[in-house]
Design a protein around this motif. Structure first.
Motif, mmCIF file in Angstrom:
data_model
loop_
_atom_site.group_PDB
_atom_site.id
_atom_site.type_symbol
_atom_site.label_atom_id
_atom_site.label_comp_id
_atom_site.label_asym_id
_atom_site.label_seq_id
_atom_site.Cartn_x
_atom_site.Cartn_y
_atom_site.Cartn_z
ATOM 1 N N GLY A 80 -2.047 -3.393 9.034
ATOM 2 C CA GLY A 80 -1.978 -4.453 8.024
ATOM 3 C C GLY A 80 -0.977 -4.124 6.930
ATOM 4 O O GLY A 80 -0.221 -4.989 6.491
ATOM 5 N N GLN A 81 -0.936 -2.876 6.498
ATOM 6 C CA GLN A 81 0.023 -2.459 5.487
ATOM 7 C C GLN A 81 1.451 -2.546 6.017
ATOM 8 O O GLN A 81 2.369 -2.933 5.286
ATOM 9 C CB GLN A 81 -0.285 -1.044 5.010
ATOM 10 C CG GLN A 81 -1.567 -0.950 4.211
ATOM 11 C CD GLN A 81 -1.938 0.479 3.860
ATOM 12 O OE1 GLN A 81 -1.247 1.432 4.200
ATOM 13 N NE2 GLN A 81 -3.058 0.639 3.179
ATOM 14 N N MET A 82 1.628 -2.181 7.284
ATOM 15 C CA MET A 82 2.955 -2.307 7.896
ATOM 16 C C MET A 82 3.399 -3.768 7.911
ATOM 17 O O MET A 82 4.553 -4.084 7.598
ATOM 18 C CB MET A 82 2.946 -1.739 9.324
ATOM 19 C CG MET A 82 2.826 -0.238 9.381
ATOM 20 S SD MET A 82 2.455 0.415 11.033
ATOM 21 C CE MET A 82 3.618 -0.417 12.086
ATOM 22 N N MET A 83 2.498 -4.653 8.264
ATOM 23 C CA MET A 83 2.830 -6.075 8.289
ATOM 24 C C MET A 83 3.190 -6.578 6.895
ATOM 25 O O MET A 83 4.105 -7.389 6.736
ATOM 26 C CB MET A 83 1.669 -6.896 8.865
ATOM 27 C CG MET A 83 1.461 -6.714 10.348
ATOM 28 S SD MET A 83 2.878 -7.246 11.334
ATOM 29 C CE MET A 83 2.930 -8.979 10.943
ATOM 30 N N GLN A 84 2.483 -6.095 5.881
ATOM 31 C CA GLN A 84 2.800 -6.494 4.508
ATOM 32 C C GLN A 84 4.207 -6.061 4.122
ATOM 33 O O GLN A 84 4.929 -6.802 3.450
ATOM 34 C CB GLN A 84 1.778 -5.910 3.535
ATOM 35 C CG GLN A 84 0.419 -6.558 3.633
ATOM 36 C CD GLN A 84 -0.617 -5.863 2.765
ATOM 37 O OE1 GLN A 84 -0.372 -4.818 2.176
ATOM 38 N NE2 GLN A 84 -1.802 -6.440 2.702
ATOM 39 N N ALA A 85 4.612 -4.870 4.553
ATOM 40 C CA ALA A 85 5.964 -4.394 4.266
ATOM 41 C C ALA A 85 7.001 -5.285 4.955
ATOM 42 O O ALA A 85 8.031 -5.623 4.370
ATOM 43 C CB ALA A 85 6.131 -2.934 4.703
ATOM 44 N N CYS A 86 6.730 -5.668 6.194
ATOM 45 C CA CYS A 86 7.649 -6.558 6.916
ATOM 46 C C CYS A 86 7.770 -7.904 6.211
ATOM 47 O O CYS A 86 8.874 -8.410 6.000
ATOM 48 C CB CYS A 86 7.163 -6.790 8.350
ATOM 49 S SG CYS A 86 7.324 -5.369 9.431
ATOM 50 N N VAL A 87 6.645 -8.477 5.869
ATOM 51 C CA VAL A 87 6.636 -9.789 5.217
ATOM 52 C C VAL A 87 7.354 -9.717 3.869
ATOM 53 O O VAL A 87 8.165 -10.601 3.550
ATOM 54 C CB VAL A 87 5.188 -10.307 5.053
ATOM 55 C CG1 VAL A 87 5.132 -11.525 4.140
ATOM 56 C CG2 VAL A 87 4.592 -10.619 6.413
#
Length: 96
Positions: A80-87
């Motif tokens: 989830g944190q990785m996805m937040q960085a991408c977004v």
């Protein structure tokens, strides 16, 4: 990210960790192409990218642990944190 998510969702934690490590981890950053790409990135974009690559390494370790323990809480949280960085990066930086 989709392949990581699919592996994670199907309980293939080792595969999820391996994909993250190979495609997004710090070891994925090498060669002339990477140096050329980074040269033109604004500092904020570089920071977000470095953060994602670091998180991918942490995710890979957590996914390997989950393969042994069957406890997916930490890799799911880190994903989830990785996805937040991408977004965040894609929202802030776009080619025009």
């Amino acid at each position: 990210m989709a392949k990581i998510q699919q592996a994670l969702a199907s309980g293939r934690y080792d595969a999820a960790g391996q994909i993250a490590s190979m495609k997004l981890g710090m070891s994925s950053m090498h060669g002339d192409q990477m140096e050329q790409e980074v040269r033109y990135m604004p500092p904020g974009m570089r920071e977000l990218g470095a953060s994602l690559h670091k998180q991918a390494g942490e995710f890979a370790v957590a996914a390997q642990d989950a393969a042994a323990t069957e406890d997916a809480y930490k890799p799911v949280m880190l994903f989830g944190q990785m996805m937040q960085a991408c977004v965040a990066c894609h929202a802030a930086y776009r080619l025009r």
